[in-house]
Design a protein around this motif. Structure first.
Motif, PDB file in Angstrom:
ATOM      1  N   ILE A 127     -17.303  10.539  -4.386  1.00  0.00           N
ATOM      2  CA  ILE A 127     -16.832  11.387  -3.283  1.00  0.00           C
ATOM      3  C   ILE A 127     -15.730  12.274  -3.838  1.00  0.00           C
ATOM      4  O   ILE A 127     -14.737  11.767  -4.363  1.00  0.00           O
ATOM      5  CB  ILE A 127     -16.273  10.530  -2.117  1.00  0.00           C
ATOM      6  CG1 ILE A 127     -17.334   9.585  -1.557  1.00  0.00           C
ATOM      7  CG2 ILE A 127     -15.719  11.447  -1.012  1.00  0.00           C
ATOM      8  CD1 ILE A 127     -16.795   8.571  -0.540  1.00  0.00           C
ATOM      9  N   VAL A 130     -20.258  15.081  -2.059  1.00  0.00           N
ATOM     10  CA  VAL A 130     -20.541  13.653  -2.211  1.00  0.00           C
ATOM     11  C   VAL A 130     -21.915  13.481  -2.845  1.00  0.00           C
ATOM     12  O   VAL A 130     -22.826  14.258  -2.568  1.00  0.00           O
ATOM     13  CB  VAL A 130     -20.439  12.924  -0.845  1.00  0.00           C
ATOM     14  CG1 VAL A 130     -21.328  13.583   0.208  1.00  0.00           C
ATOM     15  CG2 VAL A 130     -20.775  11.439  -0.973  1.00  0.00           C
ATOM     16  N   ILE A 160     -20.839  11.228   3.565  1.00  0.00           N
ATOM     17  CA  ILE A 160     -19.641  10.493   3.138  1.00  0.00           C
ATOM     18  C   ILE A 160     -19.517   9.168   3.895  1.00  0.00           C
ATOM     19  O   ILE A 160     -19.132   8.149   3.306  1.00  0.00           O
ATOM     20  CB  ILE A 160     -18.372  11.363   3.314  1.00  0.00           C
ATOM     21  CG1 ILE A 160     -18.360  12.450   2.232  1.00  0.00           C
ATOM     22  CG2 ILE A 160     -17.097  10.506   3.227  1.00  0.00           C
ATOM     23  CD1 ILE A 160     -17.181  13.403   2.299  1.00  0.00           C
ATOM     24  N   GLU A 216     -19.130   5.782   1.977  1.00  0.00           N
ATOM     25  CA  GLU A 216     -18.010   4.863   2.237  1.00  0.00           C
ATOM     26  C   GLU A 216     -18.523   3.460   2.578  1.00  0.00           C
ATOM     27  O   GLU A 216     -18.008   2.457   2.075  1.00  0.00           O
ATOM     28  CB  GLU A 216     -17.143   5.390   3.401  1.00  0.00           C
ATOM     29  CG  GLU A 216     -16.274   6.587   3.043  1.00  0.00           C
ATOM     30  CD  GLU A 216     -15.004   6.199   2.264  1.00  0.00           C
ATOM     31  OE1 GLU A 216     -14.796   4.993   2.007  1.00  0.00           O
ATOM     32  OE2 GLU A 216     -14.231   7.114   1.906  1.00  0.00           O
TER      33      GLU A 216
END
Lengths: 152, 389
Positions: B14, B211, B338, B342
């Motif tokens: 990222i 990303v 993202i 995550e």
């Protein structure tokens, strides 16, 4: 080292064909100050803005139905930031379910003092009755800015 | 319906925010793809196919896949592009691996801030017949949805600043160098209204970000002995009507459908029991509240009690947005991908400062378009199969 940037400003003009359904809708607004929807032959729902077909049933719509000029606010927001080619903020816009329609039409709200956001939001409360107003005939161009909504 | 073949996230990178001026977009994408491959322990020679997602209006470049074809390894390699949403690139990549035709994929999305206004660029997403003359960018559409939600659930107005404050505190913990200063509930509640009822403290200015994820089939994972993959346990996606006036904005039927499919595939009946954390699309805190209901995390009548109990805090049982969410970092077009990166990072134990200890199952909720028109839900797990505990 020196890092460069390059600015580009493209000016491309698009001329979109509206097709016969949207054309008829906007001509009615321009010439007669009336708003029409299209009825889905399958479900009977009146779609505003008008569609040539229902995107739920994929059946062609079958007839024109006059809607409004009264209606109720479905949702709204008050804009405090400027956009290109749009009115100076603040202004309010949102969606209104016109009488006789099954889907809501987007447009501007006028005639509400927007200086105090909370007070303005109370006046534009969802469910509030509004009425469609039209610009004078010689000012109407056959577009979405020919009409707006005011509190009934 | 379950996928034919199990797929896992095995690498990611990222880049957000990207503030350096010494790299052009294609160079950023090159470094990003290399970083994701390195994280996976692979080189581009291991990659069978690539799916990218980008927004031509944001990039100022027609068919902006061209920016990626050279920089992420698309030359002489299978590469596809989607403009609808970053998360859709992930969905396509997983389906392509499930097809059996591919063992690995690189998924990339990016979102620059080189346009004079992303709001104006977003307005190009509205049809030129009935909606172009309205100030209809994503924030306006989210505000219209927020107003509708607050009629169905008036407590949303009081809870929105609390949610934004929590996400911003999480962001300050997760990304202290990049996050803006945390703000308290009262400060957020009294910040200026930018699109009523959305206030300045509830959203974040767009930043440049990108990303990339590397995904692989179970055969590849086994053959290469890849450690700590994040398995795609469930995946669902659905779309709502294009015209906002056709929608019941206080509901999120596409998200309900996406969640139903993802939970069914993953064997999850009680998400609050099964999930160790959630990364969701807090494009404003009102959209976060709407997502609670659709994801089966909390019904409107329980919102206040749940938020008060701390269950969704970083230290709670089901932390929501330990990364700080979109109110912390908002690279607009790739925020959805993202969320997936995550959540996968958490399951892989590589989330960094905001790693949730012992995270085994994570949910990623991605949404894109006007008032979350496109909805995607991923359940990622440390276990390849079996009912989620």
């Amino acid at each position: 080292m020196e890092l460069l940037k390059r600015q580009e400003d493209w000016k491309i003009t698009y001329t979109h064909a509206l097709g016969e359904v949207a054309s008829w809708f906007f001509v009615q607004i321009r010439d007669n100050a009336k708003i029409f929807g299209r009825r889905c032959g399958d479900t009977g729902r009146v779609l505003v803005p008008p569609r040539a077909f229902s995107d739920q049933t994929l059946e062609p719509t079958t007839e024109w139905v006059e809607v409004g000029p009264g209606g109720k606010i479905e949702t709204f927001t008050i804009v405090y930031e400027p956009f290109n080619n749009l009115p100076e903020p603040p202004y309010a816009f949102g969606y209104v379910l016109l009488d006789g329609a099954d889907t809501a039409l987007g447009g501007y709200f006028r005639g509400v003092d927007l200086a105090d956001p909370a007070a303005a939001a109370e006046k534009l409360k969802i469910g509030t009755r509004v009425v469609t107003k039209f610009a004078d005939k010689d000012k109407r161009k056959g577009d979405m800015l020919d009409f707006w909504f005011e509190l009934a | 319906m379950a996928l034919n073949r199990k797929t896992a996230v095995i690498g990611s990178a990222i880049f957000a925010p990207v503030t350096r001026q010494d790299r052009a977009l294609e160079e950023i994408l090159y470094e990003l793809a290399q970083a994701a491959l390195k994280d996976a322990g692979l080189t581009i020679d291991d990659i069978d196919g690539i799916v990218v997602a980008s927004n031509d209006q944001f990039d100022g470049r027609a068919i902006s896949i061209m920016a990626a074809s050279g920089s992420v390894g698309g030359v002489d390699r299978d590469i596809l592009s989607t403009p609808s949403a970053g998360e859709h690139a992930f969905v396509m990549g997983v389906l392509r691996i499930a097809s059996g035709q591919y063992d690995t994929h690189l998924i990339v999305s990016w979102s620059p801030t080189e346009a004079s206004s992303l709001s104006e660029a977003q307005r190009l997403g509205a049809d030129p017949y009935f909606h172009r003359a309205l100030p209809l960018d994503e924030l306006s559409s989210n505000a219209l949805q927020a107003a509708a939600l607050a009629v169905a659930a008036p407590q949303a107005h009081q809870l929105a600043p609390r949610i934004a404050a929590r996400n911003r505190a999480n962001g300050a913990h997760a990304y202290p160098d990049a996050a803006k200063a945390p703000a308290g509930e009262a400060e957020i509640a009294s910040s200026e209204a930018i699109r009523w009822p959305v206030r300045k403290g509830m959203v974040s200015e767009p930043i440049t970000g990108a990303v990339a994820l590397v995904i692989a089939s179970e055969d590849f994972v086994d053959k290469h002995g890849i450690e700590n993959p994040a398995w795609v346990r469930g995946m669902g996606w659905a779309t709502e009507a294009g015209f906002l006036g056709d929608r019941e904005l206080s509901k999120a039927p596409a998200l309900e459908e996406a969640a139903r499919r993802a939970y069914e595939e993953a064997g999850i009946s009680d998400p609050r029991q099964s999930l160790d954390l959630v990364e969701l699309t807090d494009v404003t805190p009102y959209q976060e509240l709407l997502s609670y209901e659709a994801l089966g995390l909390s019904k409107p009548e329980a919102w206040e009690a749940d938020l008060g109990s701390g269950i969704f805090d970083r230290t709670g049982k089901v932390p929501i947005n330990p990364s700080g969410g979109i109110v912390t970092l908002n690279p607009v077009f790739c925020t959805g991908l993202i969320r997936i990166a995550e959540a996968a990072g958490q399951v892989r134990g590589k989330a960094g400062r905001h790693q949730i200890k012992g995270a085994r199952t994570a949910l990623a909720h991605a949404a894109s378009g006007f008032a979350m028109m496109y909805q995607t839900v991923l359940v990622l797990g440390a276990e390849r199969e079996g009912v989620q505990a």
